[in-house]
Design a protein around this motif. Structure first.
Motif, PDB file in Angstrom:
ATOM      1  N   VAL A 157       0.855  -1.187   0.000  1.00 54.32           N
ATOM      2  CA  VAL A 157       0.000   0.000   0.000  1.00 54.32           C
ATOM      3  C   VAL A 157       0.889   1.234   0.000  1.00 54.32           C
ATOM      4  CG1 VAL A 157      -1.867   1.229   1.177  1.00 54.32           C
ATOM      5  CG2 VAL A 157      -1.713  -1.271   1.345  1.00 54.32           C
ATOM      6  N   THR A 158       0.659   2.147  -0.936  1.00 53.52           N
ATOM      7  CA  THR A 158       1.396   3.407  -1.000  1.00 53.52           C
ATOM      8  C   THR A 158       0.399   4.551  -1.100  1.00 53.52           C
ATOM      9  OG1 THR A 158       1.541   3.521  -3.423  1.00 53.52           O
ATOM     10  CG2 THR A 158       3.220   2.194  -2.275  1.00 53.52           C
ATOM     11  N   PRO A 159       0.847   5.781  -0.850  1.00 57.44           N
ATOM     12  CA  PRO A 159      -0.072   6.924  -0.998  1.00 57.44           C
ATOM     13  C   PRO A 159      -0.638   7.049  -2.404  1.00 57.44           C
ATOM     14  CG  PRO A 159       1.860   7.563   0.259  1.00 57.44           C
ATOM     15  CD  PRO A 159       2.139   6.184  -0.272  1.00 57.44           C
ATOM     16  N   GLU A 160       0.089   6.540  -3.400  1.00 63.33           N
ATOM     17  CA  GLU A 160      -0.380   6.622  -4.785  1.00 63.33           C
ATOM     18  C   GLU A 160      -1.281   5.442  -5.159  1.00 63.33           C
ATOM     19  OE1 GLU A 160       2.935   6.748  -3.976  1.00 63.33           O
ATOM     20  OE2 GLU A 160       2.949   8.945  -3.903  1.00 63.33           O
ATOM     21  N   THR A 161      -1.082   4.291  -4.517  1.00 65.37           N
ATOM     22  CA  THR A 161      -1.843   3.088  -4.877  1.00 65.37           C
ATOM     23  C   THR A 161      -2.449   2.476  -3.617  1.00 65.37           C
ATOM     24  OG1 THR A 161       0.156   1.726  -4.684  1.00 65.37           O
ATOM     25  CG2 THR A 161      -0.398   2.576  -6.877  1.00 65.37           C
ATOM     26  N   TYR A 162      -3.614   2.981  -3.232  1.00 60.92           N
ATOM     27  CA  TYR A 162      -4.282   2.391  -2.079  1.00 60.92           C
ATOM     28  C   TYR A 162      -4.913   1.067  -2.492  1.00 60.92           C
ATOM     29  CZ  TYR A 162      -8.522   4.455  -4.106  1.00 60.92           C
ATOM     30  OH  TYR A 162      -9.543   4.798  -4.936  1.00 60.92           O
ATOM     31  N   VAL A 163      -5.247   0.250  -1.516  1.00 61.41           N
ATOM     32  CA  VAL A 163      -5.688  -1.126  -1.755  1.00 61.41           C
ATOM     33  C   VAL A 163      -7.061  -1.358  -1.150  1.00 61.41           C
ATOM     34  CG1 VAL A 163      -5.238  -3.544  -1.130  1.00 61.41           C
ATOM     35  CG2 VAL A 163      -3.364  -2.084  -1.924  1.00 61.41           C
ATOM     36  N   ASN A 164      -7.924  -2.044  -1.897  1.00 63.17           N
ATOM     37  CA  ASN A 164      -9.204  -2.505  -1.383  1.00 63.17           C
ATOM     38  C   ASN A 164      -9.189  -4.027  -1.318  1.00 63.17           C
ATOM     39  OD1 ASN A 164     -10.366   0.111  -1.287  1.00 63.17           O
ATOM     40  ND2 ASN A 164     -10.824  -0.012  -3.470  1.00 63.17           N
ATOM     41  N   ALA A 165      -9.770  -4.599  -0.272  1.00 65.37           N
ATOM     42  CA  ALA A 165      -9.805  -6.054  -0.122  1.00 65.37           C
ATOM     43  C   ALA A 165     -11.108  -6.460   0.544  1.00 65.37           C
ATOM     44  CB  ALA A 165      -8.618  -6.544   0.707  1.00 65.37           C
ATOM     45  N   ASP A 166     -11.574  -7.651   0.196  1.00 71.58           N
ATOM     46  CA  ASP A 166     -12.758  -8.200   0.846  1.00 71.58           C
ATOM     47  C   ASP A 166     -12.500  -8.264   2.347  1.00 71.58           C
ATOM     48  OD1 ASP A 166     -14.631 -10.182   1.976  1.00 71.58           O
ATOM     49  OD2 ASP A 166     -15.227 -10.502  -0.097  1.00 71.58           O
ATOM     50  N   ALA A 167     -13.387  -7.674   3.119  1.00 67.85           N
ATOM     51  CA  ALA A 167     -13.181  -7.595   4.572  1.00 67.85           C
ATOM     52  C   ALA A 167     -13.093  -8.969   5.217  1.00 67.85           C
ATOM     53  CB  ALA A 167     -14.313  -6.789   5.219  1.00 67.85           C
ATOM     54  N   ASP A 168     -13.696  -9.979   4.596  1.00 64.31           N
ATOM     55  CA  ASP A 168     -13.699 -11.324   5.167  1.00 64.31           C
ATOM     56  C   ASP A 168     -12.466 -12.127   4.775  1.00 64.31           C
ATOM     57  OD1 ASP A 168     -16.309 -11.077   6.386  1.00 64.31           O
ATOM     58  OD2 ASP A 168     -17.065 -11.044   4.334  1.00 64.31           O
ATOM     59  N   ALA A 169     -11.605 -11.569   3.930  1.00 62.37           N
ATOM     60  CA  ALA A 169     -10.381 -12.255   3.526  1.00 62.37           C
ATOM     61  C   ALA A 169      -9.134 -11.619   4.119  1.00 62.37           C
ATOM     62  CB  ALA A 169     -10.267 -12.278   1.996  1.00 62.37           C
ATOM     63  N   VAL A 170      -9.280 -10.458   4.755  1.00 61.49           N
ATOM     64  CA  VAL A 170      -8.128  -9.750   5.305  1.00 61.49           C
ATOM     65  C   VAL A 170      -7.656 -10.428   6.587  1.00 61.49           C
ATOM     66  CG1 VAL A 170      -7.329  -7.574   6.283  1.00 61.49           C
ATOM     67  CG2 VAL A 170      -8.832  -7.571   4.287  1.00 61.49           C
ATOM     68  N   GLY A 176       0.045   1.444  10.842  1.00 61.16           N
ATOM     69  CA  GLY A 176       0.088   2.839  10.437  1.00 61.16           C
ATOM     70  C   GLY A 176      -0.870   3.200   9.315  1.00 61.16           C
ATOM     71  N   LEU A 177      -1.498   2.210   8.695  1.00 60.80           N
ATOM     72  CA  LEU A 177      -2.423   2.483   7.590  1.00 60.80           C
ATOM     73  C   LEU A 177      -3.745   3.041   8.103  1.00 60.80           C
ATOM     74  CD1 LEU A 177      -1.905  -0.717   5.399  1.00 60.80           C
ATOM     75  CD2 LEU A 177      -1.067   1.596   4.918  1.00 60.80           C
ATOM     76  N   ASN A 178      -4.366   3.889   7.284  1.00 63.84           N
ATOM     77  CA  ASN A 178      -5.731   4.329   7.550  1.00 63.84           C
ATOM     78  C   ASN A 178      -6.687   3.322   6.924  1.00 63.84           C
ATOM     79  OD1 ASN A 178      -5.025   6.788   8.882  1.00 63.84           O
ATOM     80  ND2 ASN A 178      -4.563   7.690   6.881  1.00 63.84           N
ATOM     81  N   VAL A 179      -7.718   2.920   7.665  1.00 61.06           N
ATOM     82  CA  VAL A 179      -8.613   1.858   7.215  1.00 61.06           C
ATOM     83  C   VAL A 179     -10.043   2.357   7.235  1.00 61.06           C
ATOM     84  CG1 VAL A 179      -9.354  -0.517   7.575  1.00 61.06           C
ATOM     85  CG2 VAL A 179      -7.034   0.171   8.208  1.00 61.06           C
ATOM     86  N   PHE A 205      -7.519   0.444   2.338  1.00 57.85           N
ATOM     87  CA  PHE A 205      -6.292   0.789   3.049  1.00 57.85           C
ATOM     88  C   PHE A 205      -5.606   1.960   2.350  1.00 57.85           C
ATOM     89  CE2 PHE A 205      -7.032  -3.749   3.662  1.00 57.85           C
ATOM     90  CZ  PHE A 205      -6.991  -3.850   5.045  1.00 57.85           C
ATOM     91  N   LEU A 206      -5.256   2.970   3.137  1.00 61.66           N
ATOM     92  CA  LEU A 206      -4.593   4.151   2.602  1.00 61.66           C
ATOM     93  C   LEU A 206      -3.370   4.463   3.448  1.00 61.66           C
ATOM     94  CD1 LEU A 206      -7.965   4.732   2.704  1.00 61.66           C
ATOM     95  CD2 LEU A 206      -7.228   6.564   1.180  1.00 61.66           C
ATOM     96  N   GLY A 207      -2.316   4.965   2.794  1.00 64.55           N
ATOM     97  CA  GLY A 207      -1.087   5.317   3.491  1.00 64.55           C
ATOM     98  C   GLY A 207       0.094   4.544   2.961  1.00 64.55           C
ATOM     99  N   GLN A 208       1.016   4.174   3.858  1.00 70.76           N
ATOM    100  CA  GLN A 208       2.228   3.450   3.482  1.00 70.76           C
ATOM    101  C   GLN A 208       2.343   2.216   4.360  1.00 70.76           C
ATOM    102  OE1 GLN A 208       4.611   4.838   1.045  1.00 70.76           O
ATOM    103  NE2 GLN A 208       5.227   2.690   1.015  1.00 70.76           N
ATOM    104  N   GLY A 209       2.350   1.039   3.727  1.00 73.44           N
ATOM    105  CA  GLY A 209       2.463  -0.188   4.501  1.00 73.44           C
ATOM    106  C   GLY A 209       2.029  -1.387   3.693  1.00 73.44           C
TER     107      GLY A 209
END
Length: 252
Positions: A157-170, A176-179, A205-209
């Protein structure tokens, strides 16, 4: 006696934590520092090793009672070698630094006793997603052994490429990420796992991580009977998907 089974001998290593194979963790205790392991996860041990229930202070007991989240651990001490596993799930080692690791407690197999952990609230819709409203944050410096159902995917996860994921698979993510929790559809059927899409809620997920995702979800099949009443239709309450399907995955 002869057998191909003799190829599966002990891992020869001086590392404190080592994977015996993809499903079995080998941990060496030398009397200097105890480890904390998931209750009932010991499958074998050698040496003078002791197993005791891990004391939890009042705050942790209350958090577990109110949220269902928290680590159910035993303390492993002494001198020897311990082998840990849980229902043949894949085991992965993570070095935790002071950034911290946020994880669903059901996926923790073992951790250094020097690490700290606490239950926190995340941006979630309680009762809708198997991820739940609360997660466990592990902080400090040390190792954590995580479990996944199948081989996982680690997403950067980077500030330029945030990530979305199925909440039941995480499984876990960098603390440090914003969720945020959201759904892509605005249809009236969103409360029933997005109407006809077959997808539920997702975590953004947004931020760096990093975010760790497994190829498995918590909720039952799309056409499963999940109870009656308004609460059940919206996936909430004791007769809803979250309440009525406890134990339908390997993590329970």
């Amino acid at each position: 006696m002869q057998s191909p089974l003799f190829a599966h001998t002990e891992a020869q290593t001086h590392e404190r934590y080592a994977l015996q194979n993809g499903y079995l963790l080998r941990v060496t205790v030398d009397g200097s520092e105890d480890i904390l392991a998931r209750k009932g996860s010991m499958v074998a041990y050698q040496g003078m090793v002791e197993f005791d229930g891990e004391y939890q202070h009042h705050g942790r007991r209350m958090a577990r009672a109110l949220t269902g989240e928290g680590l159910d651990l035993m303390r492993v001490s002494g001198r020897g070698t311990v082998y840990l596993a849980n229902l043949a799930q894949h085991v992965h080692l993570v070095d935790v630094d002071y950034e911290g690791l946020t994880v669903d407690s059901a996926y923790v197999l073992a951790l250094d006793s020097s690490l700290n952990w606490e239950v926190i609230s995340v941006d979630s819709q309680y009762g809708i997603s198997g991820t739940g409203k609360y997660q466990t944050v592990i902080s400090g410096q040390g190792k954590v052994a995580l479990m996944t159902s199948g081989q996982p995917l680690m997403l950067n996860v980077t500030p330029e490429t945030y990530v979305n994921a199925d909440a039941d698979a995480v499984v876990a993510w960098s603390s440090g990420l914003n969720v945020q929790m959201q759904a892509q559809t605005h249809s009236s059927g969103v409360w029933r796992r997005r109407g006809g899409t077959g997808e539920g809620w997702e975590l953004s997920f947004l931020g760096q991580g990093y975010a760790l995702v497994q190829p498995s979800e918590l909720l039952p099949p799309q056409n499963a009977v999940i109870g009656s009443g308004l609460a059940a239709q919206f996936g909430m309450g004791g007769s809803g998907a979250h309440g009525a399907n406890q134990g339908n995955i390997f993590t329970n």
